[in-house]
Enzyme design. Structure first.
Site, PDB file in Angstrom:
ATOM      1  N   GLY A  31      49.448  49.480  32.498  1.00  0.00           N
ATOM      2  CA  GLY A  31      50.436  50.540  32.632  1.00  0.00           C
ATOM      3  C   GLY A  31      50.864  50.799  34.058  1.00  0.00           C
ATOM      4  O   GLY A  31      51.820  51.516  34.306  1.00  0.00           O
ATOM      5  N   CYS A 265      68.196  46.065   8.227  1.00  0.00           N
ATOM      6  CA  CYS A 265      67.123  45.871   9.190  1.00  0.00           C
ATOM      7  C   CYS A 265      67.704  45.455  10.532  1.00  0.00           C
ATOM      8  O   CYS A 265      68.599  44.606  10.593  1.00  0.00           O
ATOM      9  CB  CYS A 265      66.185  44.735   8.753  1.00  0.00           C
ATOM     10  SG  CYS A 265      65.321  45.060   7.233  1.00  0.00           S
TER      11      CYS A 265
END
Lengths: 283, 231, 263
Positions: A31, A265
């Site tokens: 991160g 989708c």
């Protein structure tokens, strides 16, 4: 096909090595945004230069590349990047999620479950989740280092105050491995749970801002929320009009000028496979 | 009051000297108090007397640490403890003032937006007393001092001099204290209100308060003084 | 009433030989004092006398050249503000310490709602219940005399006085014990100043705050402070009880200050 005028993967070996070093650091600090000496790529910023540099640095001759944009393999950006790598690496490319070893993406994580043998590469426009509230880079770095993330919740607070719910629906901030808060690129919050404890290595590249960050396999990724307003991914009350899936991320498509609409989708590969399966069972 | 407490004075002032140096006016210095001393028992009233400019107010202000003497000591004696004003640190002095000293200055210092009633009640409230009980006490005092009820909720900004002075007196007399310092409290009052103030001072004396005051009127001086110092 | 029950208490802030100079007599030097819980201290002096530098050093914003600033925390521990690590210092600064800037724009996020501004310090210390954060925001708006139905408005649309009151609410919401204020009424109209001063006076009393207040306005010091420090050319020239320093100033500079401002 390969044009020998370019080094394998377009970037020279030293640049790739520099990026791989940054990647190692990024993986070691899940991160955390690692700065890197981003190169000029033969495409404008905003078209995925960050992701392209990562892909170029990690791709090998035996890899099979899939590129998606908004979940689709056949949009301009996806097709161009795929062709670019075909030309500068001569690697195999695919539209099938299961066959790919490297998947470069903008906006989506495929619906099909990913595996340890795959790497996701995300194109990131603005890597700094604190930027919305704190313009100073010096200050945001300090805030990350000291885990001073109160302001992240201010953004969510403002959402609820204004809209009655957390209206942030993409680039939804998440805490990685109990420390750094990251912007998971403009994927819908629908995809945030797929980041959590995923077997797949996730790499994020921001070309304009020259930052790399990563979520290693099997890392906790927790989307921010309030106790009384818990994180909730998008849901739909309808099925995909093409394949009938009830569990995928749906795009609204306007089909004519009379206001007809289709809900389908966004992941084209997933949708086509689903349709094929149904045809088979119908036969 | 028993004899034991009578033996130790309540207030002792020892060898106070006060010189004002006016740096703005070529450093002119003049001495107002020179080796000023007295002692005072509980329940007694000391009147500081003399023509203006002789240091009555200065002496009173030094008892309250409002003016800083060049040398000397001011002792406050309690049952369990004695405090010397000028060797105490400031927050100790603030504590002494807030809890044990009543001080009525010549002029009321108006606090913006605060009503007359709250100005009077504040010394009690800041000591931690119940707010509504404190206001009741304040109301009682204002009634005694003949301040019309319609003025209680107003800021004393626009009050007359006499009214402001009575607010000031009420504020000084709201809490029971062992030490009470009064700087011409009756100066701008009519006869009726002067009598009320006299009564109040006498009540404090009876409760054992040591009072030091400056009074304009000779008859009030006569009435109250147990000791007189001419300056 | 004939007993003296003063409890000797620990100072909340100890300043020892503090120096922070930017040039000859620019900044502050040889600063020593103690501040006690619930005590309001005003630092007065002309512009450039080092008041703001001192305030920044005391509040953890400006590393001094030498000397010590020791804060006695709620947990009874002493923290030397510049010897503890930055993470600890910043934690103290957003919990037990507070800072009110002269210009509310420096202390507020103008494009974040009033509620978000107040809530930020709560969220920064880990509060994660939206409903609680919001009701504390409403409560604090009322305490600083802003109607709580303005909680979702952005402070850039507020008047200067309201912005300043919002900044105070934002600062006090985490119940700091020691608050630093830099000319809190500086940029405001006189009429608005009086209201704000009285509000600060009430809040300080109600929440038993220790305050270090920088002001060049002696009437602000008179109204709010128990004690005054007079600064001139980076040094303290006089200190004492507020009314003593203002009514019987000793140092030539204090006398000049008092005679030129008070009538």
């Amino acid at each position: 096909m390969s044009e020998q005028l370019y080094n394998f993967g377009y970037l020279d070996e030293n640049s790739k090595r520099m990026i791989r070093r940054a990647l190692l650091k990024a993986v070691a600090l899940p991160g955390y945004q690692v700065p890197f000496a981003g190169k000029e790529m033969p495409m404008p910023y905003g078209w995925g230069t960050g992701g392209v540099q990562l892909t170029a640095s990690i791709i090998g001759k035996k890899d099979c590349l899939k590129v998606i944009d908004q979940g689709a393999d056949d949009t301009t950006n996806a097709v161009s990047i795929r062709n670019f790598f075909k030309r500068v690496c001569d690697v195999e490319t695919t539209e099938e999620t299961g066959d790919a070893t490297v998947i470069q993406t903008r906006h989506r994580i495929p619906e099909q479950a990913l595996t340890e043998n795959q790497i996701m590469v995300f194109q990131v426009p603005i890597p700094e989740p604190l930027r919305y509230i704190e313009p100073s880079e010096t200050e945001t770095r300090k805030m990350h280092a000291l885990k001073e993330y109160g302001v992240m919740h201010v953004k969510l607070y403002e959402d609820i105050a204004r809209h009655g719910e957390i209206a942030t629906s993409y680039a939804y901030p998440a805490e990685v491995n109990g420390h750094y808060i990251m912007d998971p690129s403009p994927i819908p919050k629908f995809d945030n749970p797929k980041l959590d404890n995923s077997p797949t290595l996730m790499l994020f590249g921001a070309g304009r801002e020259k930052r790399i960050y990563a979520v290693p396999p099997y890392t906790n990724v927790k989307s921010l929320d309030f106790e009384d307003y818990p994180f909730t991914p998008q849901t739909w009350t309808r099925k995909c009009d093409l394949c009938g899936s009830e569990h995928s991320y749906l795009d609204e498509i306007v089909t004519d000028d009379k206001g007809s609409r289709l809900w389908v989708c966004s992941d084209t590969d997933f949708c086509q496979k689903n349709q094929a399966k149904q045809e088979q069972s119908n036969v | 009051m028993n004899n034991a407490t009578q033996l130790t004075p309540a207030l002792e002032v020892k060898n106070i000297t006060k010189t004002f140096t006016l740096h703005q006016q070529q450093g002119v210095a003049y001495t107002v108090l020179d080796d000023f001393s007295f002692s005072l028992n509980r329940g007694e009233c000391l009147v500081l007397n003399g023509p203006s400019g002789q240091g009555k107010s200065t002496a009173l202000k030094i008892l309250y640490a409002n003016y800083l003497p060049d040398s000397g000591e001011v002792w406050f004696h309690f049952n369990n403890h004695s405090v010397e004003l000028y060797s105490s640190n400031t927050h100790q002095v603030v504590y002494l003032r807030e809890n044990h000293i009543g001080y009525v200055s010549q002029f009321l210092r108006v606090i913006p937006r605060v009503s007359a009633l709250d100005i009077v009640a504040e010394p009690l409230i800041s000591q931690g007393f119940d707010e509504s009980a404190s206001r009741d006490n304040a109301a009682e005092l204002l009634t005694r001092l003949n301040i019309p009820e319609k003025l209680w909720s107003l800021s004393p900004y626009t009050f007359s001099g006499g009214e402001q002075q009575r607010i000031n007196i009420a504020r000084g007399f709201i809490k029971p204290v062992p030490f009470l310092f009064l700087d011409e409290p009756t100066a701008s009052l009519d006869e009726k209100n002067k009598q009320v103030v006299l009564e109040l001072i006498n009540e404090f004396k009876q409760n054992g308060t040591a009072v030091v005051g400056i009074f304009h009127d000779a008859d009030i001086r006569q009435d109250l003084a147990d000791k007189i110092i001419d300056l | 009433m004939f007993d003296f029950n003063f409890q000797e208490i620990q100072p909340i802030l100890k300043v020892e030989n503090l120096n922070k100079l930017f040039g000859f007599n620019k900044g502050c030097q040889n600063i020593n004092f103690e501040l006690f819980p619930g005590e309001v201290l005003a630092i007065v002096g002309e512009s450039g006398s080092g008041k703001s530098t001192l305030l920044n050093s005391l509040s953890g914003h400006e590393q001094p050249d030498s000397g010590d600033v020791i804060y006695h925390a709620k947990n009874e521990q002493d923290y030397s503000l510049y010897k503890i690590n930055e993470s600890e210092r910043r934690l103290l600064m957003r919990t037990e310490l507070g800072f009110v800037h002269q210009n509310p724009r420096d202390g507020l996020r103008l494009r974040i709602s009033a509620g978000g501004n107040i809530g930020e310090r709560l969220m920064a210390v880990g509060e994660r219940h939206y409903g609680d954060i919001r009701s504390k925001g409403e409560n604090w708006l009322e305490q600083v005399e802003i109607n709580s139905d303005r909680i979702d408005e952005q402070p850039r649309f507020f008047s200067g006085g309201m912005q300043q009151r919002l900044q105070i609410a934002r600062t006090l919401v985490t119940h700091p014990r020691l608050v630093f204020m830099d000319e809190p009424t500086g940029g405001l109209d006189v009429s608005v100043q009086a209201r704000l001063l009285d509000l600060i006076r009430q809040l300080v009393q109600k929440h038993q705050l220790a305050v270090v207040l920088v002001t060049h306005d002696l009437s602000v010091a008179r109204l709010l402070a128990h004690r005054i420090i007079v600064m001139k050319q980076s040094e303290i020239v006089e200190t004492g009880l507020t009314d003593q320093v203002l009514d019987d100033p000793q140092h030539p500079y204090s006398q000049l200050l008092v005679s030129s401002i008070l009538n």
